[in-house]
Design an enzyme around this catalytic site. Structure first.
Site, PDB file in Angstrom:
ATOM      1  N   VAL A  81       0.874  -0.981  -0.154  1.00 35.43           N
ATOM      2  CA  VAL A  81      -0.133   0.009   0.147  1.00 35.43           C
ATOM      3  C   VAL A  81       0.961   1.201   0.072  1.00 35.43           C
ATOM      4  CG1 VAL A  81      -1.781   1.382   1.222  1.00 35.43           C
ATOM      5  CG2 VAL A  81      -1.928  -1.140   1.432  1.00 35.43           C
TER       6      VAL A  81
ATOM      7  N   HIS B   3      -7.131 -15.009  20.970  1.00 33.94           N
ATOM      8  CA  HIS B   3      -7.792 -13.700  20.716  1.00 33.94           C
ATOM      9  C   HIS B   3      -6.802 -12.493  21.010  1.00 33.94           C
ATOM     10  CE1 HIS B   3     -11.479 -15.750  22.604  1.00 33.94           C
ATOM     11  NE2 HIS B   3     -11.718 -15.577  21.231  1.00 33.94           N
TER      12      HIS B   3
ATOM     13  N   GLY C 184      -9.065  -5.920  15.561  1.00 33.22           N
ATOM     14  CA  GLY C 184      -8.465  -6.345  16.789  1.00 33.22           C
ATOM     15  C   GLY C 184      -7.110  -5.490  17.380  1.00 33.22           C
TER      16      GLY C 184
END
Length: 333
Positions: free
Chosen positions: A36, A270, A303
């Site tokens: 990018v 997580h 996250g």
């Protein structure tokens, strides 16, 4: 968690991606973004096929780019863009800091008998408050989904050295051969297992960077370091006691994970953080609306922007943060 046999699971293809397509978005599946870079007031995004041996590349232009590849994907891409490809050299030095594990561990129990099918029912049906800091969720896997067994190991406390844990593992295998085979080799693992997902909102931190390690096979890749002043314990306080008690009540074999029990490494389902929020690039990677400092039109919404361990599954919190961030983006006129 691993799909719904009745086609009712509320997954992204059935909610946000579905509505995005209905509103004109084009979904490009099975591709990986590799670059990018700014280009005449916009951004050039290069992606390549991710499921083919022959990597065909394409480049698209966009006024705005949202990084939403999950913590591992977003951090790896941004660190490479800043430190390796130099496509986004002005990303904050805070990139990759304040990474957390939700202070959790994955443990479980494999029943010695197969008279009860523990794989039947909703994947995660309840949550138990062990104490004011700790929540525990019993997790089911569909019968036949036994691949996770290769992450399992006998439950050994981490207060002894790694060589001693290996000796205890060998001793357990020799003195309990049936339990050893049941837990790690014999069929029907998912039929008999209950995974205990233990989570805490206790703070812990580490940081990601580009480097080399044994886990990258000494090639350049993303590695984790300790965050000064913080530590991440492999064994979550109270988790082994609960797991042993659960195994006792279900006539099961108490299990931990290879990383935690044998190597002393924390395990998490997580991973969170890595994109701290701050008023400027010196304080954080993104602002309060999750826009990237020094690069207008770039956002991080996954996250990575979670500022703390919630001590529960963070998916709905991340969803709420994403909707908040989108509410701050002005509509086209």
């Amino acid at each position: 968690m691993v799909g719904c046999r009745h086609n009712a699971k509320n997954t992204l293809p059935k909610n946000y991606l579905y509505f995005a397509e209905k509103n004109g978005a084009e979904i490009r599946a099975e591709v990986e973004v590799t670059d990018v870079r700014p280009s005449t007031g916009k951004y050039e995004v290069t992606h390549q096929t991710s499921t083919s041996l022959f990597k065909s590349k394409q480049t698209v232009r966009a006024n705005n780019v949202i990084f939403s590849a999950g913590v591992m994907g977003t951090m790896k891409l941004l660190l490479n863009l800043r430190d390796v490809k130099k496509s986004l050299p002005n990303l904050s030095g805070r990139l990759g800091t304040m990474v957390r594990t939700n202070s959790e561990g994955l443990l479980g129990s494999v029943a010695r008998k197969s008279d009860i099918n523990y794989s039947e029912g909703v994947s995660i049906s309840s949550i138990y408050n062990f104490d004011e800091m700790t929540r525990i969720e019993p997790v089911r896997y569909p019968d036949g989904s036994s691949l996770m067994r290769f992450l399992a190991a006998p439950l050994i406390d981490t207060d002894v050295s790694v060589p001693m844990r290996l000796l205890k593992f060998i001793g357990w295998a020799l003195t309990h051969p049936i339990d050893f085979l049941k837990a790690l080799f014999l069929p029907g693992w998912a039929h008999n297992v209950t995974i205990l997902l233990v989570m805490q909102h206790a703070d812990n931190r580490m940081r990601f960077r580009i480097g080399r390690s044994l886990f990258t096979l000494f090639r350049t890749g993303m590695v984790a370091d300790e965050e000064p002043g913080y530590e991440i314990n492999a064994q979550v306080k109270g988790s082994h006691e609960v797991t042993r008690e659960f195994a006792k009540r279900t006539n099961g074999v108490a299990l931990g994970s290879v990383g935690e029990n044998l190597l002393g490494m924390p395990t998490t389902a997580h991973i969170l953080g890595g994109a701290p929020i701050g008023k400027n690039a010196d304080d954080g990677l993104v602002d309060e609306n999750f826009a990237v400092h020094n690069y207008e039109g770039l956002y991080i919404i996954d996250g990575s922007i979670m500022p703390a361990n919630p001590g529960v599954n963070p998916s709905l919190t991340i969803t709420a943060l994403a909707e908040y961030a989108m509410s701050k983006v002005q509509s086209k006129k």
